[in-house]
Design a protein around this motif. Sequence first.
Motif, short mmCIF file in Angstrom:
data_model
loop_
_atom_site.label_atom_id
_atom_site.label_comp_id
_atom_site.label_asym_id
_atom_site.label_seq_id
_atom_site.Cartn_x
_atom_site.Cartn_y
_atom_site.Cartn_z
N GLU A 109 79.42 18.57 -59.44
CA GLU A 109 78.23 18.02 -60.08
C GLU A 109 77.09 19.01 -59.93
OE1 GLU A 109 79.06 13.27 -59.35
OE2 GLU A 109 77.30 14.22 -58.45
N ILE A 110 76.17 18.93 -60.86
CA ILE A 110 74.99 19.78 -60.80
C ILE A 110 73.80 18.93 -60.36
CG2 ILE A 110 74.46 19.40 -63.25
CD1 ILE A 110 73.42 22.24 -63.38
N THR A 111 72.99 19.50 -59.49
CA THR A 111 71.78 18.80 -59.03
C THR A 111 70.57 19.67 -59.33
OG1 THR A 111 71.74 19.77 -56.81
CG2 THR A 111 73.11 17.79 -57.13
N PRO A 112 69.40 19.04 -59.50
CA PRO A 112 68.19 19.84 -59.75
C PRO A 112 67.90 20.83 -58.62
CG PRO A 112 67.76 17.50 -60.13
CD PRO A 112 69.12 17.60 -59.54
N TRP A 113 68.21 20.44 -57.39
CA TRP A 113 67.89 21.31 -56.26
C TRP A 113 68.80 22.52 -56.18
CZ3 TRP A 113 63.24 20.65 -54.92
CH2 TRP A 113 62.66 19.39 -54.95
N ALA A 114 70.02 22.41 -56.73
CA ALA A 114 70.93 23.56 -56.76
C ALA A 114 70.37 24.66 -57.67
CB ALA A 114 72.32 23.14 -57.24
N MET A 115 69.56 24.26 -58.64
CA MET A 115 68.89 25.23 -59.50
C MET A 115 67.56 25.67 -58.89
SD MET A 115 70.64 25.84 -62.33
CE MET A 115 69.46 26.37 -63.54
N GLY A 116 66.76 24.68 -58.47
CA GLY A 116 65.37 24.94 -58.12
C GLY A 116 65.14 25.66 -56.81
N VAL A 117 65.84 25.26 -55.75
CA VAL A 117 65.59 25.86 -54.44
C VAL A 117 65.97 27.35 -54.42
CG1 VAL A 117 66.22 25.80 -52.00
CG2 VAL A 117 65.64 23.68 -53.19
N PRO A 118 67.17 27.72 -54.83
CA PRO A 118 67.50 29.15 -54.80
C PRO A 118 66.60 29.99 -55.70
CG PRO A 118 69.50 27.85 -54.97
CD PRO A 118 68.35 26.91 -55.18
N PHE A 119 66.35 29.51 -56.92
CA PHE A 119 65.53 30.29 -57.84
C PHE A 119 64.07 30.28 -57.41
CE2 PHE A 119 63.00 30.88 -61.73
CZ PHE A 119 63.47 32.12 -62.11
N GLY A 120 63.56 29.11 -57.03
CA GLY A 120 62.16 29.01 -56.62
C GLY A 120 61.85 29.89 -55.43
N ILE A 175 55.58 36.46 -61.01
CA ILE A 175 56.92 36.18 -60.48
C ILE A 175 56.86 35.00 -59.50
CG2 ILE A 175 58.75 37.10 -58.99
CD1 ILE A 175 58.42 39.74 -60.48
N GLY A 176 55.85 34.98 -58.64
CA GLY A 176 55.68 33.84 -57.74
C GLY A 176 55.44 32.54 -58.51
N LEU A 177 54.67 32.62 -59.61
CA LEU A 177 54.40 31.44 -60.43
C LEU A 177 55.70 30.87 -61.02
CD1 LEU A 177 52.44 29.51 -61.91
CD2 LEU A 177 52.33 31.23 -63.73
N THR A 178 56.62 31.74 -61.44
CA THR A 178 57.89 31.25 -61.98
C THR A 178 58.69 30.53 -60.89
OG1 THR A 178 59.06 33.35 -61.60
CG2 THR A 178 57.99 33.05 -63.75
N GLY A 179 58.58 30.99 -59.65
CA GLY A 179 59.24 30.30 -58.55
C GLY A 179 58.65 28.93 -58.30
N LEU A 180 57.32 28.83 -58.34
CA LEU A 180 56.67 27.52 -58.17
C LEU A 180 57.04 26.57 -59.30
CD1 LEU A 180 53.11 28.57 -56.93
CD2 LEU A 180 54.93 27.46 -55.61
N LEU A 181 57.10 27.08 -60.53
CA LEU A 181 57.51 26.24 -61.66
C LEU A 181 58.92 25.70 -61.46
CD1 LEU A 181 56.11 28.29 -64.70
CD2 LEU A 181 55.26 26.10 -63.83
N ALA A 182 59.80 26.52 -60.90
CA ALA A 182 61.17 26.06 -60.64
C ALA A 182 61.20 24.93 -59.63
CB ALA A 182 62.03 27.23 -60.16
N LEU A 183 60.40 25.06 -58.57
CA LEU A 183 60.36 24.00 -57.55
C LEU A 183 59.76 22.71 -58.12
CD1 LEU A 183 59.26 26.13 -54.48
CD2 LEU A 183 61.53 25.19 -54.93
N VAL A 184 58.73 22.84 -58.97
CA VAL A 184 58.12 21.67 -59.60
C VAL A 184 59.12 20.99 -60.53
CG1 VAL A 184 56.35 20.94 -61.25
CG2 VAL A 184 55.74 22.47 -59.38
N LEU A 185 59.86 21.77 -61.31
CA LEU A 185 60.86 21.20 -62.21
C LEU A 185 61.95 20.48 -61.43
CD1 LEU A 185 62.05 20.70 -65.00
CD2 LEU A 185 63.04 23.00 -64.91
N SER A 186 62.39 21.05 -60.32
CA SER A 186 63.40 20.39 -59.48
C SER A 186 62.88 19.06 -58.96
CB SER A 186 63.76 21.27 -58.28
OG SER A 186 64.49 22.37 -58.69
N ALA A 187 61.66 19.05 -58.46
CA ALA A 187 61.07 17.81 -57.93
C ALA A 187 60.94 16.77 -59.02
CB ALA A 187 59.71 18.11 -57.30
#
Length: 199
Positions: free
Chosen positions: A167-178, A32-44
């Motif tokens: 508008e949609i931003t990568p961080w709107a997805m990545g930060v909350p989910f990550g 579960i933690g790995l999926t959070g890290l993947l989300a942050l990497v994808l956002s970046a």
Amino acid sequence: MTDINRALNDIALIRNQIADVQLFRGFGPLVIGLTGLLALVLSAFQDAYGETSIIVPWIVLACISAALIGVEMWALTRRENGVNAYDLLWAIVQKFLPCLAAGAGIGWIIVSQEPRLVWLLPGLWQVLIGLGLFAAASMLPRNVMFAAAWYFVVGLLVLLLSAQNQEITPWAMGVPFGFGQILLACLLYWAPETRRGVS
């Protein structure tokens, strides 16, 4: 023959009720933690390279995350519960299934019918994850409610902020989910119920 069928139905009902209130130990904090890290990497990555198709990689990541979590759920639940693993897995899946189905359905409708509303998806998906965790609360450690509240509140906040410019931003997805997944992993790891073996 009717008495036998009735008895079998009663046994199945009892097994389902036991599974419904038993502590589910099938979520592994590491995955579960790995999926959070993947989300942050994808956002970046999306932010750095100006990815134009923001939503498609997130759908792919959601499928990968679901597969990783699902495989680990199956393995951990079989190890912890043996013959009762199927009943327990089905009980937890039933809790999350309405939210997952709603998220997939809403996403498909918006992307295929009205792509201009795609900015709604990050917040809606986060709210639905929170609702799924709330729905499964009876089977999870009590402290998981903090992760459910995180997803619910942050999802509403993302909806509010995204509505300003639509508008949609990568961080709107990545930060909350990550951060939500990392928080959930930490809560599962430190849960008193799982550390002391209380069920």
